[in-house]
Structure formats: C-alpha cells, structure tokens
Write a protein that holds these residues in place. Structure first.
Motif, PDB file in Angstrom:
ATOM      1  N   MET A 114       0.843  -1.150   0.000  1.00 28.77           N
ATOM      2  CA  MET A 114       0.000   0.000   0.000  1.00 28.77           C
ATOM      3  C   MET A 114       0.901   1.230   0.000  1.00 28.77           C
ATOM      4  O   MET A 114       1.822   1.325   0.807  1.00 28.77           O
ATOM      5  CB  MET A 114      -0.906  -0.015   1.230  1.00 28.77           C
ATOM      6  N   VAL A 115       0.641   2.113  -0.919  1.00 37.63           N
ATOM      7  CA  VAL A 115       1.427   3.338  -1.024  1.00 37.63           C
ATOM      8  C   VAL A 115       0.479   4.517  -1.247  1.00 37.63           C
ATOM      9  O   VAL A 115      -0.626   4.346  -1.747  1.00 37.63           O
ATOM     10  CB  VAL A 115       2.454   3.279  -2.177  1.00 37.63           C
ATOM     11  N   PRO A 116       0.916   5.708  -0.894  1.00 38.02           N
ATOM     12  CA  PRO A 116       0.079   6.873  -1.159  1.00 38.02           C
ATOM     13  C   PRO A 116      -0.055   7.126  -2.666  1.00 38.02           C
ATOM     14  O   PRO A 116       0.879   6.868  -3.431  1.00 38.02           O
ATOM     15  CB  PRO A 116       0.833   8.025  -0.497  1.00 38.02           C
ATOM     16  N   TYR A 117      -1.189   7.626  -3.049  1.00 41.93           N
ATOM     17  CA  TYR A 117      -1.470   7.893  -4.455  1.00 41.93           C
ATOM     18  C   TYR A 117      -0.393   8.765  -5.097  1.00 41.93           C
ATOM     19  O   TYR A 117       0.074   8.468  -6.200  1.00 41.93           O
ATOM     20  CB  TYR A 117      -2.843   8.554  -4.592  1.00 41.93           C
ATOM     21  N   GLU A 121       2.139   9.059 -11.484  1.00 38.06           N
ATOM     22  CA  GLU A 121       2.603   9.011 -12.872  1.00 38.06           C
ATOM     23  C   GLU A 121       2.566   7.592 -13.435  1.00 38.06           C
ATOM     24  O   GLU A 121       2.196   7.383 -14.595  1.00 38.06           O
ATOM     25  CB  GLU A 121       4.013   9.595 -12.992  1.00 38.06           C
ATOM     26  N   GLU A 122       2.964   6.615 -12.639  1.00 37.68           N
ATOM     27  CA  GLU A 122       2.950   5.222 -13.095  1.00 37.68           C
ATOM     28  C   GLU A 122       1.532   4.754 -13.394  1.00 37.68           C
ATOM     29  O   GLU A 122       1.293   4.026 -14.366  1.00 37.68           O
ATOM     30  CB  GLU A 122       3.606   4.311 -12.055  1.00 37.68           C
ATOM     31  N   LEU A 123       0.579   5.156 -12.570  1.00 37.65           N
ATOM     32  CA  LEU A 123      -0.823   4.811 -12.824  1.00 37.65           C
ATOM     33  C   LEU A 123      -1.307   5.486 -14.104  1.00 37.65           C
ATOM     34  O   LEU A 123      -1.961   4.852 -14.935  1.00 37.65           O
ATOM     35  CB  LEU A 123      -1.692   5.231 -11.637  1.00 37.65           C
ATOM     36  N   LYS A 124      -0.970   6.758 -14.257  1.00 37.85           N
ATOM     37  CA  LYS A 124      -1.373   7.531 -15.431  1.00 37.85           C
ATOM     38  C   LYS A 124      -0.828   6.916 -16.716  1.00 37.85           C
ATOM     39  O   LYS A 124      -1.509   6.876 -17.739  1.00 37.85           O
ATOM     40  CB  LYS A 124      -0.878   8.965 -15.278  1.00 37.85           C
ATOM     41  N   ASN A 125       0.408   6.414 -16.666  1.00 35.79           N
ATOM     42  CA  ASN A 125       1.059   5.831 -17.844  1.00 35.79           C
ATOM     43  C   ASN A 125       0.847   4.324 -17.967  1.00 35.79           C
ATOM     44  O   ASN A 125       1.501   3.666 -18.764  1.00 35.79           O
ATOM     45  CB  ASN A 125       2.553   6.139 -17.805  1.00 35.79           C
ATOM     46  N   GLY A 158      -3.746   0.087  -9.939  1.00 36.87           N
ATOM     47  CA  GLY A 158      -4.019   0.341  -8.536  1.00 36.87           C
ATOM     48  C   GLY A 158      -5.453   0.052  -8.181  1.00 36.87           C
ATOM     49  O   GLY A 158      -6.317  -0.106  -9.038  1.00 36.87           O
ATOM     50  N   GLU A 159      -5.675  -0.030  -6.890  1.00 39.17           N
ATOM     51  CA  GLU A 159      -7.017  -0.221  -6.374  1.00 39.17           C
ATOM     52  C   GLU A 159      -7.163   0.683  -5.159  1.00 39.17           C
ATOM     53  O   GLU A 159      -6.338   0.645  -4.243  1.00 39.17           O
ATOM     54  CB  GLU A 159      -7.218  -1.677  -5.961  1.00 39.17           C
TER      55      GLU A 159
END
Length: 59
Positions: A1-4, A9-13, A18-19
């Motif tokens: 678990m990590v902060p958004y 950037e990794e989620l965006k690209n 993530g959940e």
C-alpha cells in the motif's frame, strides 16, 4: 500500500494498476519485499525489523 501521489505518474502511464482502498474495508494484506541478495542499509534493516516486530501483533 502506497500513497497515491507516490505512484500517480505510473498509474497515469499504465505502468502500474491500482485499487483504491475504501475506509470501511475490514482488512488489507500487507507485504514486505526486498531482494535477499542485495545489500541492505542499516536504516532499511531497522525498518524491516520494526515491521516484523509490529506484524507479529497483526491478526
């Protein structure tokens, strides 16, 4: 678990998926991962020991 903000950037690209964890979710699995053949700094070693000590009480 990590902060958004740390994986934004990794989620965006689409490098990561993530959940979002809802506040009313009863349990979350926690994993500690590190490379067993790599050098572990004293600070990292202390963090690993701290997590292991506290994890003994997680049920």
């Amino acid at each position: 678990m990590v902060p958004y903000f740390s994986v934004k950037e990794e989620l965006k690209n689409n490098k990561l998926q993530g959940e979002e964890v809802e506040p009313d979710r009863p349990t979350i699995s926690t994993y500690l991962a590190y490379h067993k053949d790599k050098w572990i700094s004293p600070a990292m070693d202390q963090m690993i020991q701290l997590i292991k000590r506290h994890a003994e009480r997680w049920v």
